[in-house]
Design a protein around this motif. Structure first.
Motif, PDB file in Angstrom:
ATOM      1  N   ASP A  52      32.164  20.735  71.317  1.00  0.00           N
ATOM      2  CA  ASP A  52      30.720  20.812  70.467  1.00  0.00           C
ATOM      3  C   ASP A  52      31.086  21.555  69.092  1.00  0.00           C
ATOM      4  OD1 ASP A  52      28.274  21.888  69.956  1.00  0.00           O
ATOM      5  OD2 ASP A  52      28.042  23.129  71.656  1.00  0.00           O
ATOM      6  N   HIS A  53      30.646  20.655  68.218  1.00  0.00           N
ATOM      7  CA  HIS A  53      30.850  21.064  66.907  1.00  0.00           C
ATOM      8  C   HIS A  53      29.355  21.515  66.287  1.00  0.00           C
ATOM      9  CE1 HIS A  53      34.952  20.243  66.946  1.00  0.00           C
ATOM     10  NE2 HIS A  53      34.806  19.022  67.605  1.00  0.00           N
ATOM     11  N   SER A  54      28.555  21.530  66.917  1.00  0.00           N
ATOM     12  CA  SER A  54      27.054  21.769  66.429  1.00  0.00           C
ATOM     13  C   SER A  54      26.996  23.218  66.054  1.00  0.00           C
ATOM     14  CB  SER A  54      26.037  21.441  67.606  1.00  0.00           C
ATOM     15  OG  SER A  54      25.951  22.513  68.611  1.00  0.00           O
ATOM     16  N   PHE A  55      25.962  23.537  65.042  1.00  0.00           N
ATOM     17  CA  PHE A  55      25.739  24.770  64.338  1.00  0.00           C
ATOM     18  C   PHE A  55      25.293  25.652  65.817  1.00  0.00           C
ATOM     19  CE2 PHE A  55      22.529  27.534  62.563  1.00  0.00           C
ATOM     20  CZ  PHE A  55      23.330  28.330  61.645  1.00  0.00           C
ATOM     21  N   VAL A  56      24.407  25.082  66.484  1.00  0.00           N
ATOM     22  CA  VAL A  56      23.756  26.000  67.439  1.00  0.00           C
ATOM     23  C   VAL A  56      24.918  26.331  68.508  1.00  0.00           C
ATOM     24  CG1 VAL A  56      22.244  25.865  69.365  1.00  0.00           C
ATOM     25  CG2 VAL A  56      21.451  24.806  67.283  1.00  0.00           C
ATOM     26  N   GLY A  57      25.778  25.510  68.762  1.00  0.00           N
ATOM     27  CA  GLY A  57      26.803  25.939  69.633  1.00  0.00           C
ATOM     28  C   GLY A  57      27.662  27.094  68.983  1.00  0.00           C
ATOM     29  N   LEU A  62      29.069  32.953  68.482  1.00  0.00           N
ATOM     30  CA  LEU A  62      28.819  34.239  67.617  1.00  0.00           C
ATOM     31  C   LEU A  62      27.915  35.295  68.419  1.00  0.00           C
ATOM     32  CD1 LEU A  62      30.126  35.127  64.942  1.00  0.00           C
ATOM     33  CD2 LEU A  62      27.778  34.551  64.080  1.00  0.00           C
ATOM     34  N   PHE A  63      26.705  34.825  68.565  1.00  0.00           N
ATOM     35  CA  PHE A  63      25.961  36.042  69.195  1.00  0.00           C
ATOM     36  C   PHE A  63      26.337  36.452  70.611  1.00  0.00           C
ATOM     37  CE2 PHE A  63      22.778  34.510  66.078  1.00  0.00           C
ATOM     38  CZ  PHE A  63      22.370  35.586  65.662  1.00  0.00           C
ATOM     39  N   THR A  64      26.824  35.604  71.272  1.00  0.00           N
ATOM     40  CA  THR A  64      27.563  36.075  72.647  1.00  0.00           C
ATOM     41  C   THR A  64      28.529  37.078  72.395  1.00  0.00           C
ATOM     42  OG1 THR A  64      26.956  34.249  73.491  1.00  0.00           O
ATOM     43  CG2 THR A  64      28.555  35.509  74.605  1.00  0.00           C
ATOM     44  N   VAL A  65      29.642  36.773  71.395  1.00  0.00           N
ATOM     45  CA  VAL A  65      30.566  37.840  71.165  1.00  0.00           C
ATOM     46  C   VAL A  65      30.067  38.980  70.650  1.00  0.00           C
ATOM     47  CG1 VAL A  65      32.828  38.137  69.816  1.00  0.00           C
ATOM     48  CG2 VAL A  65      32.622  35.996  71.047  1.00  0.00           C
ATOM     49  N   GLY A  66      29.236  38.889  69.704  1.00  0.00           N
ATOM     50  CA  GLY A  66      28.700  40.041  68.931  1.00  0.00           C
ATOM     51  C   GLY A  66      28.069  41.055  70.265  1.00  0.00           C
ATOM     52  N   LEU A  67      26.962  40.233  71.018  1.00  0.00           N
ATOM     53  CA  LEU A  67      26.544  40.999  72.012  1.00  0.00           C
ATOM     54  C   LEU A  67      27.353  41.643  72.981  1.00  0.00           C
ATOM     55  CD1 LEU A  67      23.318  38.732  72.806  1.00  0.00           C
ATOM     56  CD2 LEU A  67      23.567  41.126  71.777  1.00  0.00           C
TER      57      LEU A  67
END
Length: 146
Positions: A52-57, A62-67
């Motif tokens: 998955d090389h998409s921006f959304v992925g 990124l948000f998951t790791v931050g959370l």
């Protein structure tokens, strides 16, 4: 959804492995330690995103790791035992003129590391040192004799 689960799992695994490696990697940043940290990042990204090389992925990861980081930080505040597990406790490696070889071996430290820390605080002779403590972040605090 799998990207989010993979990112959460990767965060926990990298946190565990860095904790397992010890304090030296976190504080002293020798070239070999930096290589390990960079490789962790690269391997984690490829494991989380896969094909998955998409921006959304990427943004989901990124948000998951931050959370995950915010959540683990909150849990560390709430549960003291978890803070000790994740961050460790200060360890005395030199006291009353003697090195604690067992503690130093566990931390993968050498006497030269303590001598360097003493010199950085202006103490050229270990006779002037009351104790040396490896702090939770891996730095060495040197306490001067009175």
């Amino acid at each position: 959804m799998t990207t989010i689960l993979k990112a959460a799992a990767a965060y926990l695994v990298v946190l565990f492995v860095i904790r397992l490696i010890g304090r030296r990697t976190a504080s002293q940043q020798a070239p070999m330690d930096m290589v390990v940290l960079f490789m962790f990042g690269g391997m984690s990204v490829s494991a989380v995103l896969g094909d998955d090389h998409s921006f959304v992925g990427a943004m989901s990861a990124l948000f998951t790791v931050g959370l995950m980081h915010v959540g683990v930080s909150w849990l560390r505040i709430r549960f003291v035992w978890l803070e000790r597990v994740l961050d460790g406790t200060p360890i005395v490696v030199f006291r009353t003129g003697r090195f604690d070889e067992t503690a130093m071996r566990r931390l993968r430290m050498q006497q030269a590391d303590v001598r360097t820390a003493a010199r950085q605080q202006g103490l050229d002779d270990l006779d002037a040192v009351a104790a040396a403590v490896v702090e939770r972040d891996g730095t060495i605090s040197v306490l001067e004799r009175e």
